[in-house]
Design a protein around this motif. Sequence first.
Motif, PDB file in Angstrom:
ATOM      1  N   PHE A  88      42.353  47.210 -25.460  1.00 28.41           N
ATOM      2  CA  PHE A  88      41.953  46.209 -26.461  1.00 28.41           C
ATOM      3  C   PHE A  88      41.546  44.882 -25.808  1.00 28.41           C
ATOM      4  N   ILE A  89      42.127  44.611 -24.628  1.00 29.32           N
ATOM      5  CA  ILE A  89      41.762  43.378 -23.911  1.00 29.32           C
ATOM      6  C   ILE A  89      40.278  43.420 -23.542  1.00 29.32           C
ATOM      7  N   PHE A  90      39.861  44.553 -22.964  1.00 30.25           N
ATOM      8  CA  PHE A  90      38.476  44.680 -22.545  1.00 30.25           C
ATOM      9  C   PHE A  90      37.538  44.888 -23.732  1.00 30.25           C
ATOM     10  N   MET A  91      38.032  45.500 -24.791  1.00 31.33           N
ATOM     11  CA  MET A  91      37.232  45.621 -26.007  1.00 31.33           C
ATOM     12  C   MET A  91      36.867  44.231 -26.528  1.00 31.33           C
TER      13      MET A  91
ATOM     14  N   ILE B  14      35.234  37.036  -9.268  1.00 26.88           N
ATOM     15  CA  ILE B  14      36.357  36.477 -10.041  1.00 26.88           C
ATOM     16  C   ILE B  14      36.718  37.416 -11.189  1.00 26.88           C
ATOM     17  N   GLY B  15      35.681  37.889 -11.909  1.00 31.99           N
ATOM     18  CA  GLY B  15      35.940  38.809 -13.010  1.00 31.99           C
ATOM     19  C   GLY B  15      36.571  40.106 -12.540  1.00 31.99           C
ATOM     20  N   ALA B  16      36.114  40.617 -11.386  1.00 30.19           N
ATOM     21  CA  ALA B  16      36.646  41.876 -10.874  1.00 30.19           C
ATOM     22  C   ALA B  16      38.087  41.730 -10.415  1.00 30.19           C
ATOM     23  N   ILE B  17      38.429  40.599  -9.799  1.00 33.72           N
ATOM     24  CA  ILE B  17      39.819  40.363  -9.391  1.00 33.72           C
ATOM     25  C   ILE B  17      40.723  40.367 -10.615  1.00 33.72           C
ATOM     26  N   ILE B  18      40.281  39.678 -11.679  1.00 38.73           N
ATOM     27  CA  ILE B  18      41.088  39.614 -12.904  1.00 38.73           C
ATOM     28  C   ILE B  18      41.232  40.998 -13.534  1.00 38.73           C
ATOM     29  N   SER B  19      40.104  41.713 -13.680  1.00 38.63           N
ATOM     30  CA  SER B  19      40.155  43.001 -14.374  1.00 38.63           C
ATOM     31  C   SER B  19      40.887  44.063 -13.566  1.00 38.63           C
ATOM     32  N   SER B  20      40.690  44.066 -12.241  1.00 37.94           N
ATOM     33  CA  SER B  20      41.350  45.093 -11.423  1.00 37.94           C
ATOM     34  C   SER B  20      42.850  44.859 -11.309  1.00 37.94           C
ATOM     35  N   GLN B  21      43.296  43.618 -11.496  1.00 38.66           N
ATOM     36  CA  GLN B  21      44.722  43.333 -11.546  1.00 38.66           C
ATOM     37  C   GLN B  21      45.287  43.584 -12.935  1.00 38.66           C
ATOM     38  N   THR B  22      44.477  43.289 -13.950  1.00 43.21           N
ATOM     39  CA  THR B  22      44.926  43.454 -15.333  1.00 43.21           C
ATOM     40  C   THR B  22      45.208  44.911 -15.654  1.00 43.21           C
ATOM     41  N   TRP B  23      44.334  45.816 -15.169  1.00 40.81           N
ATOM     42  CA  TRP B  23      44.435  47.216 -15.563  1.00 40.81           C
ATOM     43  C   TRP B  23      45.764  47.868 -15.152  1.00 40.81           C
ATOM     44  N   PRO B  24      46.129  47.905 -13.847  1.00 39.10           N
ATOM     45  CA  PRO B  24      47.377  48.606 -13.500  1.00 39.10           C
ATOM     46  C   PRO B  24      48.621  47.937 -14.088  1.00 39.10           C
ATOM     47  N   ILE B  25      48.618  46.606 -14.122  1.00 38.92           N
ATOM     48  CA  ILE B  25      49.782  45.899 -14.686  1.00 38.92           C
ATOM     49  C   ILE B  25      49.841  46.113 -16.194  1.00 38.92           C
ATOM     50  N   GLY B  26      48.676  46.020 -16.853  1.00 39.15           N
ATOM     51  CA  GLY B  26      48.635  46.216 -18.301  1.00 39.15           C
ATOM     52  C   GLY B  26      49.048  47.621 -18.696  1.00 39.15           C
ATOM     53  N   MET B  27      48.569  48.632 -17.974  1.00 45.21           N
ATOM     54  CA  MET B  27      48.916  50.011 -18.305  1.00 45.21           C
ATOM     55  C   MET B  27      50.401  50.263 -18.106  1.00 45.21           C
ATOM     56  N   ARG B  28      51.000  49.579 -17.146  1.00 52.40           N
ATOM     57  CA  ARG B  28      52.428  49.754 -16.917  1.00 52.40           C
ATOM     58  C   ARG B  28      53.266  49.082 -18.004  1.00 52.40           C
ATOM     59  N   ARG B  29      52.792  47.946 -18.522  1.00 52.43           N
ATOM     60  CA  ARG B  29      53.601  47.169 -19.455  1.00 52.43           C
ATOM     61  C   ARG B  29      53.269  47.420 -20.927  1.00 52.43           C
ATOM     62  N   ILE B  30      51.985  47.546 -21.258  1.00 53.56           N
ATOM     63  CA  ILE B  30      51.620  47.710 -22.673  1.00 53.56           C
ATOM     64  C   ILE B  30      50.846  48.995 -22.929  1.00 53.56           C
ATOM     65  N   GLY B  31      50.659  49.812 -21.895  1.00 56.94           N
ATOM     66  CA  GLY B  31      50.026  51.106 -22.066  1.00 56.94           C
ATOM     67  C   GLY B  31      48.565  51.012 -22.495  1.00 56.94           C
TER      68      GLY B  31
END
Length: 522
Positions: free
Chosen positions: A446-449, A424-441
């Motif tokens: 800071f999310i993972f921090m 569950i954590g990996a699905i969330i984090s692996s989706q968060t990363w590419p979308i987050g980098m595209r939208r908020i760079g």
Amino acid sequence: MAYPPTSSSRSLPPTASARLLVICLFFGLASLAWGYNIGVMASIYVHPGFVKALHKPSKATTGTITSIYYLGTWTSYLFISHPLADKYGRRVAAASGIFITGIGAAIQTSANGPAGIAVMILGRIVCGVGLAIVSTSVPLYQSEVAPAKHRGRYVVINHVGLVAGLAVAFWVGYGLSHWETPRGTYFGWRFSMAVQFIPEILFLLGVFFCPETPRWLVEHGRSAAARKSLAWLRALDPADKLVTDELREIERDVEQRKQAATSQSWTMLFTDGPLFSRFWRAALLQFMAQMCGNSSMKYYLPSIFMSLGIERKTTLMIAGVESTLKIACTVFDSWLVDRYGRRLTLVLSCIVMAFALLLNGALPIAYPKNINRVADYVCIVFIFIYTFGFSIGFGPSAWVYGSEIFPTNFRARGLNIAASGSSIGAIISSQTWPIGMRRIGSKTHFIFMTTNIVSAVIIWLFYPETSRRSLEDMEALFNPNYKPRKPNQSALELYHDEEDNEITSSDDDIDDAPPSSAGAQA
């Protein structure tokens, strides 16, 4: 109620340490295949042949390919892994997981054309099913064959194999990045995927020459086989008092649990207080281990380096160096996790990762569009520091902790169902990363921090130390109504493998002792 861990003055012969190391390293081959299967995707995503074969997949598509793997692991953790490990043993489970993974890898290697993305997704799901079995059966095996005093160092070999697989995957990707002919473009990434067949075949050829764990054998009423297995693992005669005492303690623990429990259903993990106390900690730890950001680092590391303006071949070389250093960090943790305990290393891990992520998020904001090369190099350095933080904590310790806290009859079910938290954590984090980098760079860091800081607080407040406790004595930590047995000089598995005493044999009469030698295998 908590009781201090004990240790025995008895020591094991050097041969026992050698056997344990060889057996655990061999099972590390399965973990190497697990790590390779994950790491190879990072180099494949930036390979021009893969991009061409799948018609330039978008970041959302690669995010789906990445995260769909964890749908397979989640399904396997809940419905496949623990029945295999409980019914057929840890060896059969590990072998089955490797075989399924090989099928998934073969499917991915064939991906091409309009159906390429669908084929890749199918292969990732199959690999997820297989590697979920591997990721739990290997640490289960290692924790059940090792003595308590040094259990951490042997279970950490599971993670050493994982990071070694990651390193090999990056170096293979780097080597094949120089194969720039048309044939190299077509076959390069497919060859990268197929390399994992080597450790998988070696593991399947040798796994059944290893002894089954004594605890699983006792759980299934095979005490004679358990005695042979235990005697071989401890490099002692089956009639030796230490073997007899350990076997009797395992049998006593199994019998007590069978008498106390009217049901062996997995639902007891939620309905039985002491079991649930263990389960939620193991599941949350697995979830936090993925939400710390490591999944994203594993899959998107070359992409992260390329975003800093580094050329593709160089990014793969740097990723290879990073993964290779991770092996050394994990080997170091095999000493650290037993010397200073699970809880302290986990908290330290979170703090180091949080600081590294802070700088990787802040510097690109302060110096956008790679205008300051020094800032970019500092980011690279702190990616390495992040790696160090993960490798001394969450990487190995999450599996060490989860594999040792459950009682024998619930160990496979408990670890597998708890490990679904990692999916569950990996699905969330692996989706968060590419979308987050595209939208908020870089603010994505800071999310993972934040998750690392929160994790450190939770672990410090709610996770008891398990280092140096026997598997049977975990009850003292998680059951408030636990009544300790009287201290026993020959208590189960509390003897150690340091050469500070000589082993003495016992001439006591032993019921049903088989006439086998210390070298017999189950």
